[in-house]
Design an enzyme around this catalytic site. Structure first.
Site, PDB file in Angstrom:
ATOM      1  N   GLU A   1      -8.501  -6.655   5.275  1.00  0.00           N
ATOM      2  CA  GLU A   1      -7.725  -7.245   4.528  1.00  0.00           C
ATOM      3  C   GLU A   1      -7.212  -8.653   5.584  1.00  0.00           C
ATOM      4  OE1 GLU A   1      -3.625  -4.436   4.749  1.00  0.00           O
ATOM      5  OE2 GLU A   1      -5.843  -3.830   4.288  1.00  0.00           O
TER       6      GLU A   1
ATOM      7  N   SER B   1     -15.164   0.299  -1.471  1.00  0.00           N
ATOM      8  CA  SER B   1     -13.938   0.285  -1.312  1.00  0.00           C
ATOM      9  C   SER B   1     -13.311   1.892  -1.206  1.00  0.00           C
ATOM     10  CB  SER B   1     -13.025  -0.243  -2.442  1.00  0.00           C
ATOM     11  OG  SER B   1     -11.549   0.062  -2.428  1.00  0.00           O
TER      12      SER B   1
ATOM     13  N   LYS C   1       2.181 -12.067  -4.890  1.00  0.00           N
ATOM     14  CA  LYS C   1       1.550 -10.750  -4.911  1.00  0.00           C
ATOM     15  C   LYS C   1       2.086  -9.598  -4.273  1.00  0.00           C
ATOM     16  CE  LYS C   1      -3.362  -8.541  -4.476  1.00  0.00           C
ATOM     17  NZ  LYS C   1      -3.425  -8.032  -5.959  1.00  0.00           N
TER      18      LYS C   1
ATOM     19  N   ARG D   1     -14.106 -13.190  -0.613  1.00  0.00           N
ATOM     20  CA  ARG D   1     -13.218 -13.950   0.575  1.00  0.00           C
ATOM     21  C   ARG D   1     -14.286 -14.382   1.461  1.00  0.00           C
ATOM     22  NH1 ARG D   1      -8.469  -9.462   1.028  1.00  0.00           N
ATOM     23  NH2 ARG D   1      -7.258 -10.327  -0.603  1.00  0.00           N
TER      24      ARG D   1
ATOM     25  N   ARG E   1      -4.319 -13.493   0.069  1.00  0.00           N
ATOM     26  CA  ARG E   1      -4.615 -13.767   1.399  1.00  0.00           C
ATOM     27  C   ARG E   1      -5.533 -15.267   1.861  1.00  0.00           C
ATOM     28  NH1 ARG E   1      -1.566  -9.612   3.060  1.00  0.00           N
ATOM     29  NH2 ARG E   1      -1.986  -7.639   2.378  1.00  0.00           N
TER      30      ARG E   1
ATOM     31  N   ARG F   1     -14.005  -7.046 -10.726  1.00  0.00           N
ATOM     32  CA  ARG F   1     -13.929  -6.107  -9.510  1.00  0.00           C
ATOM     33  C   ARG F   1     -14.612  -4.453  -9.626  1.00  0.00           C
ATOM     34  NH1 ARG F   1      -8.262  -6.851  -6.577  1.00  0.00           N
ATOM     35  NH2 ARG F   1      -9.707  -5.631  -4.789  1.00  0.00           N
TER      36      ARG F   1
ATOM     37  N   SER G   1       0.797  -1.186   0.039  1.00  0.00           N
ATOM     38  CA  SER G   1      -0.084   0.128   0.019  1.00  0.00           C
ATOM     39  C   SER G   1       0.882   1.326   0.075  1.00  0.00           C
ATOM     40  CB  SER G   1      -0.904  -0.060   1.424  1.00  0.00           C
ATOM     41  OG  SER G   1      -1.885  -1.093   1.256  1.00  0.00           O
TER      42      SER G   1
END
Length: 425
Positions: A315, A171, A412, A346, A387, A127, A32
């Site tokens: 996350e 988001s 990633k 997720r 994740r 997305r 990030s």
């Protein structure tokens, strides 16, 4: 004649801990922070350096995108030199599976004098990006054809800017995307959120803090509004903190084995969402201590169940869910409906995969509930989501026979994660 496809990599046997794990871990840099620093450097008034940059697929995609626009990003060493250049050409941007590239680069590409085309991996076409594109259109930017990948930004060399209302409930990146380039717009940008609460607010705080470090004036006094004044973006060298969200599986390893894991260089003050791990792991029964050397977690004899709202720290949900599945008491994770729009859905994926290993898990619209149940081995699918792989290896450390499908997806944000993880046992 169609070329043969490469065979899929075999499922990876997650190492099972034979006793308490004791380890000291140095983490790669924050994705990030790295991608925000790269974008601001490309928009700045002079050259700068991003030190200890994370080298991963997402950050290399960002570097490639900015280079395609006209900047020069030298990724040869540990410290990446960025020379801003005129955005004056047609370009193609590969977003891969990087939400930061798909959302952060278009507002910068709107400053280009050329046409910039965006696409990415197949899943990226599902997305959410429509709010950012609609906002750009309302600010005078020509974007076609629709509200998802692939799309094109037809630049004219400048953006009018001004006021815009968006729904950022899917988001926080929708807000950050507009703020990062906003100082270069003629009228700056004044973003107001209208909708359900914005998830992952620490990431917006991170964006605001970095803009201010670059000399950009930001008004965030209203909790639903962020205004960036027009003006130059000062060139600043950044030193990237360790990726604290990437600490989740390593600290979870201490929790599930009753061991001790130290993550070096944990910052005393940070805007990273991963800092919430300190409180979360304490709730599970861990002993957590931060010193000048880093953060140390000592796992308990048994994991307590927890009830936690992860809205601002979504996350972390996969690694935390793995701990919940291994806990001796019931747990409830809530506030994370937005992570259905991450690399995969997720919540559905965690319910399916943890349930497939024996977990007593119930999926809710905004979270997951767990009741204690014995787990067993099996294949844990990752859905090309790093994740999810973290959740699989955490369970595998406590349960014999867990096979993680496509563990390489962890590249990633953490190159050679599997080799590094195996070396801890």
């Amino acid at each position: 004649m169609t070329a043969p496809t490469a065979p899929a990599a075999p499922d990876w046997p997650a190492p099972r801990a034979s006793g308490p794990v004791r380890a000291v871990v140095s983490l790669p840099g924050s994705k990030s922070l790295t991608n925000r620093a790269l974008l601001l450097a490309a928009l700045a008034g002079g050259p700068s350096v991003v030190r200890r940059a994370l080298r991963s697929r997402d950050t290399l995609l960002m570097a490639a995108a900015l280079t395609a626009l006209g900047s020069a990003v030298d990724t040869a060493g540990e410290d990446w030199a960025v020379a801003p250049g005129p955005f004056d050409r047609d370009a193609d941007v590969d977003c891969g599976l990087a939400g930061t590239v798909m959302r952060f680069v278009p507002p910068a590409a709107a400053l280009s004098g050329g046409t910039v085309s965006f696409d990415g991996d197949p899943h990226m076409r599902t997305r959410p990006i429509g709010e950012v594109l609609a906002a750009l259109r309302s600010l005078g930017v020509d974007v076609s054809p629709g509200d998802s990948l692939p799309f094109r930004v037809h630049g004219t060399g400048s953006v009018r800017g001004g006021h815009v209302v968006i729904d950022a409930s899917a988001s926080s990146q929708f807000v950050s995307a507009l703020l990062l380039a906003g100082a270069r717009y003629d009228e700056g940008v004044d973003v107001r959120h209208d909708g359900k609460p914005v998830p992952s607010l620490p990431h917006i705080d991170m964006t605001v803090a970095m803009l201010r470090k670059h000399g950009v004036e930001v008004d965030d006094s209203d909790p639903h509004r962020w205004a960036v004044a027009p003006g130059p973006i000062r060139a600043v060298d950044h030193v990237i903190e360790p990726d604290l969200s990437n600490a989740a599986p390593f600290l979870a390893l201490a929790a599930v084995t009753g061991g001790t894991v130290n993550v070096r260089d944990w910052p005393g003050s940070t805007t990273q969402a991963g800092d919430a791990l300190r409180e979360i792991l304490t709730s599970f029964g861990c002993t957590v201590e931060r010193t000048d050397e880093g953060l140390t977690v000592q796992g308990p004899d048994r994991l307590s169940g927890i009830d936690v709202d992860l809205h601002d720290h979504g996350e972390l949900t996969p690694a935390v869910a793995a701990l919940c599945a291994l806990a001796d008491g019931p747990s409830h994770l809530r506030g994370v409906a937005h992570i259905r729009g991450h690399e995969t859905d997720r919540l559905a994926a965690l319910a399916r995969e943890l349930g497939g290993l024996g977990a007593d898990v119930t999926e809710h619209p905004d979270g997951l509930s767990f009741r204690p149940a014995p787990l067993h081995g099996g294949v844990f699918h990752t859905y090309a989501d790093h994740r999810m792989a973290h959740a699989g290896v955490v369970v595998g450390a406590a349960v014999e026979g867990v096979l993680v499908e496509d563990v390489a997806t962890t590249s990633k944000t953490f190159p050679d994660f599997a080799g590094f993880w195996s070396g801890l046992f």
